[in-house]
Design an enzyme around this catalytic site. Sequence first.
Site, PDB file in Angstrom:
ATOM      1  N   HIS A  17      16.076  10.748   0.316  1.00 30.02           N
ATOM      2  CA  HIS A  17      15.006  11.565  -0.270  1.00 30.02           C
ATOM      3  C   HIS A  17      13.956  10.686  -0.955  1.00 30.02           C
ATOM      4  CE1 HIS A  17      17.837  14.993   0.145  1.00 30.02           C
ATOM      5  NE2 HIS A  17      18.717  14.086  -0.215  1.00 30.02           N
ATOM      6  N   SER A  56     -10.900  -5.265   1.891  1.00 26.45           N
ATOM      7  CA  SER A  56     -11.777  -4.110   1.746  1.00 26.45           C
ATOM      8  C   SER A  56     -13.193  -4.618   1.546  1.00 26.45           C
ATOM      9  CB  SER A  56     -11.340  -3.284   0.536  1.00 26.45           C
ATOM     10  OG  SER A  56     -12.424  -2.537   0.034  1.00 26.45           O
ATOM     11  N   LYS A  86      -8.257  -5.988  -2.754  1.00 31.83           N
ATOM     12  CA  LYS A  86      -7.406  -5.341  -1.763  1.00 31.83           C
ATOM     13  C   LYS A  86      -6.928  -6.264  -0.655  1.00 31.83           C
ATOM     14  CE  LYS A  86      -7.500  -1.122  -1.070  1.00 31.83           C
ATOM     15  NZ  LYS A  86      -6.442  -0.128  -1.184  1.00 31.83           N
ATOM     16  N   GLU A 140      -0.441   0.288   9.583  1.00 35.17           N
ATOM     17  CA  GLU A 140      -1.084   1.607   9.616  1.00 35.17           C
ATOM     18  C   GLU A 140      -1.555   1.970  11.014  1.00 35.17           C
ATOM     19  OE1 GLU A 140      -3.425   2.222   5.567  1.00 35.17           O
ATOM     20  OE2 GLU A 140      -3.540   0.175   6.278  1.00 35.17           O
TER      21      GLU A 140
END
Length: 460
Positions: free
Chosen positions: A158, A279, A285, A292
């Site tokens: 979970h 970024s 970043k 992704e």
Amino acid sequence: MTTKKPWGGRFDVETDSLVEAFSASVGFDRRLYKVDIAGSIAHVSMLAHVGVVTDQERDTIVAGLGAIEAQIEKGEFEWQEALEDVHMNIEARLVSDLGEVGKKLHTGRSRNDQVATDVRLYLRDGIDQLNQALVAFQGVLIDLATAEADTIMPGFTHMQTAQPVTLGHHVLAWVEMLFRDRARLSDCRKRMNVMPLGSAALAGTTYPIDRAFTARALGFDSATENSLDAVSDRDFLVEFNAAAALIMVHLSRIAEELVLWSSAQFEFIELGDGFCTGSSIMPQKKNPDVAELVRGKTGRVCGNLMALLMLMKAQPLAYNRDNQEDKEPLFDTLDSVLASVRVFTGMMPTMTVKRERLYQAARRGYSTATDLADYLVKKGVAFRDAHEIVGKAVRAGIDSGKDLSEMSLTQLQQFADCIDQDVFEVLTLEGSVAARNHLGGTAPEQVRLAIARARERLNG
Ligand code: ARG
């Protein structure tokens, strides 16, 4: 300039230009040129073998096809949309190069059995490449598991801290998924490796063909049983795409974990600079774009599976032009899966594991609570009571900001007086993982045994 259609005999009016553009597949099916030529060479060799063409005609055609292949490979072949597809482009060119003898290639054959054969040959090679790529990926994962066999981290259910596990064990879970993926591919390959050639348009052919000869020449295990089925069957594409979709689903799960683990909140790992991007606005970043994108490509591969299923739905026997729509999903799936597996294989060795962070994370979240319950059971407490007792201890720990292992013996004894000094052996993370020492368990000793078995299966 209008190009004469190889099938134009019974037509009075030329194809509408809208239709020409709408129906042409050469823009994408030219990728089949190599298998198309291999199929034609095997076919004409069989025709010579049974005496339908002479050996000399065969040699001329084989040489002509070889010259066309060389031209295509040099990028000098002129593809024509008016000639619809890869098959007619190559055949028309053969006829224009060789004259009369070139026209004999298509004897006893149709584009229907030709394309069904081409796609199988193309995918067979694709499956072999994908299998190789998966073996390489499993190899780097097993190396990672070897390096991290003793690395303790929190295991989750979970997405909440559950019990400590070793990172090696976690990585071997990925390796298992990939073993099943490869088994599915090899299963699909077996059912696919049957040759449709000789089925012709749908009913077979009147020439005295030797299908076993052609099948052998092309490395097929056998020839198809039923000509109607053979020209219309695309089950193997659905099967392959289903296997590919599941591979992508597995990769997306790995991707998701890598994305989470590399966030500032987890900070379990760092992916190599070469496999991340920055970024344009936020200077701090470092984004896990590769993971992704792999996660994102899962959507299109699953979509391709649906496209193929819907393509086949309610198609009457035998060949229908609908089937031309099978190629783009197939190519897209193959490209997406191969690229994803390969980029992950490159990325994994660039990953730094932050072992201390993993260890500290496992210390939080009461990950050894089950071990305390099991300890009480061994001292004679019934499991349900032990569960209740440990629940109370955890509650007290949450209130006082202490992990179970940080409580004193006297504190712990408030919950059950059978608790002794030896409890601290089971409350440590090392003790917890080492105790799960059986086939399939997370103990480092078991991870090392599992690694040895996985390496053997990989090479076997
Ligand atoms: N380009 C076609 C395909 O991909 C080849 C077969 C065409 N056959 C036909 N009867 N029109 O399916």
